[in-house]
Design an enzyme around this catalytic site. Structure first.
Site, short mmCIF file in Angstrom:
data_model
loop_
_atom_site.label_atom_id
_atom_site.label_comp_id
_atom_site.label_asym_id
_atom_site.label_seq_id
_atom_site.Cartn_x
_atom_site.Cartn_y
_atom_site.Cartn_z
N GLY A 73 -19.41 -19.22 -35.00
CA GLY A 73 -20.29 -19.18 -36.36
C GLY A 73 -18.98 -18.50 -37.58
O GLY A 73 -19.63 -18.19 -38.33
N GLN A 74 -18.39 -17.90 -36.67
CA GLN A 74 -17.01 -17.48 -37.14
C GLN A 74 -16.61 -18.17 -39.37
O GLN A 74 -16.59 -19.12 -38.87
CB GLN A 74 -15.88 -17.18 -37.04
CG GLN A 74 -15.83 -15.85 -35.76
CD GLN A 74 -16.52 -17.33 -34.57
OE1 GLN A 74 -17.01 -18.04 -34.49
NE2 GLN A 74 -16.43 -15.51 -33.81
N GLU A 75 -16.10 -17.42 -40.28
CA GLU A 75 -15.82 -18.63 -41.01
C GLU A 75 -14.91 -19.53 -40.85
O GLU A 75 -15.35 -20.53 -41.21
CB GLU A 75 -15.55 -17.37 -42.70
CG GLU A 75 -15.25 -18.27 -43.47
CD GLU A 75 -14.41 -17.67 -44.55
OE1 GLU A 75 -14.59 -17.93 -45.57
OE2 GLU A 75 -15.40 -16.68 -44.21
N LEU A 77 -14.46 -21.51 -38.29
CA LEU A 77 -14.66 -22.18 -37.04
C LEU A 77 -16.07 -23.25 -38.18
O LEU A 77 -16.28 -24.05 -38.06
CB LEU A 77 -15.47 -21.71 -35.74
CG LEU A 77 -14.58 -21.09 -35.06
CD1 LEU A 77 -15.32 -19.85 -33.78
CD2 LEU A 77 -13.66 -21.89 -34.35
#
Length: 183
Positions: A73-75, A77
């Site tokens: 969920g990192q920005e 990704l």
């Protein structure tokens, strides 16, 4: 379906293969997606680190098979989430109930997903995670902020939960299992 033919007798045996339902687990980084996945699988807390790419596990509930894709969920990704959408029947959106500052980003990502052609038939389960934390938003508050009542073309359900204890996760899976039976 399995068909078995024997010499001398014509015995036919029909056994249906279990239907597998594809699920994507999405949400912002640190929302608890991986903790929820492994709580489903092992019923215990597993030490996790930020997911780069995805984790995939099969979860069986009442003879219903779910192939669950836990997506980072990192920005950086989130732009690649759409590569996982094909054939998805269920979206699990995990929301950190203590992260008021980023709830607008979760809402934006949810509506972007719901507009995608590959997810037009997907049902949506929202886990309002971290309900054990002081000052967390309730599921009703999160539902109102995400304007879930405006979603008319996707079945949806919001469920309060705590990934660390497993509280609420079973109810979410029960909702998915009941929906899988309608497909």
């Amino acid at each position: 379906m399995v068909v078995v033919f024997c010499f001398n007798t014509c015995l036919m045996y029909f056994a249906p293969w279990p239907t597998e339902h594809k699920v994507i687990i999405v949400g912002l980084d640190n929302a608890g997606k991986t903790t929820i996945l492994y709580q489903f699988l092992m019923k215990e807390v597993v030490h996790t680190s930020p997911t780069i790419g995805s984790n995939v596990e099969e979860i069986v509930v009442k003879n219903t098979h779910f192939l669950m894709w836990d997506i980072g969920g990192q920005e950086s990704l989130r732009a690649s989430w759409n590569t996982y959408y094909s054939n998805t029947e269920f979206i699990i959106l995990v929301v950190d109930s203590t992260d008021r500052e980023r709830l607008a980003i979760s809402k934006e990502e949810l509506y972007r997903m719901l507009a995608h052609e590959d997810l037009r038939k997907a049902a949506v389960l929202i886990f309002a995670n971290k309900q054990d934390m002081k000052g967390c938003m309730s599921a009703a508050e999160i539902s109102k902020y995400l304007t879930l009542s405006a979603i008319k073309d996707h079945p949806w359900h919001i469920q309060s939960c705590c990934a660390l204890t497993g509280e609420g996760l079973g109810q979410g899976l029960e909702w998915m299992t009941s929906r899988a039976g309608l497909r």
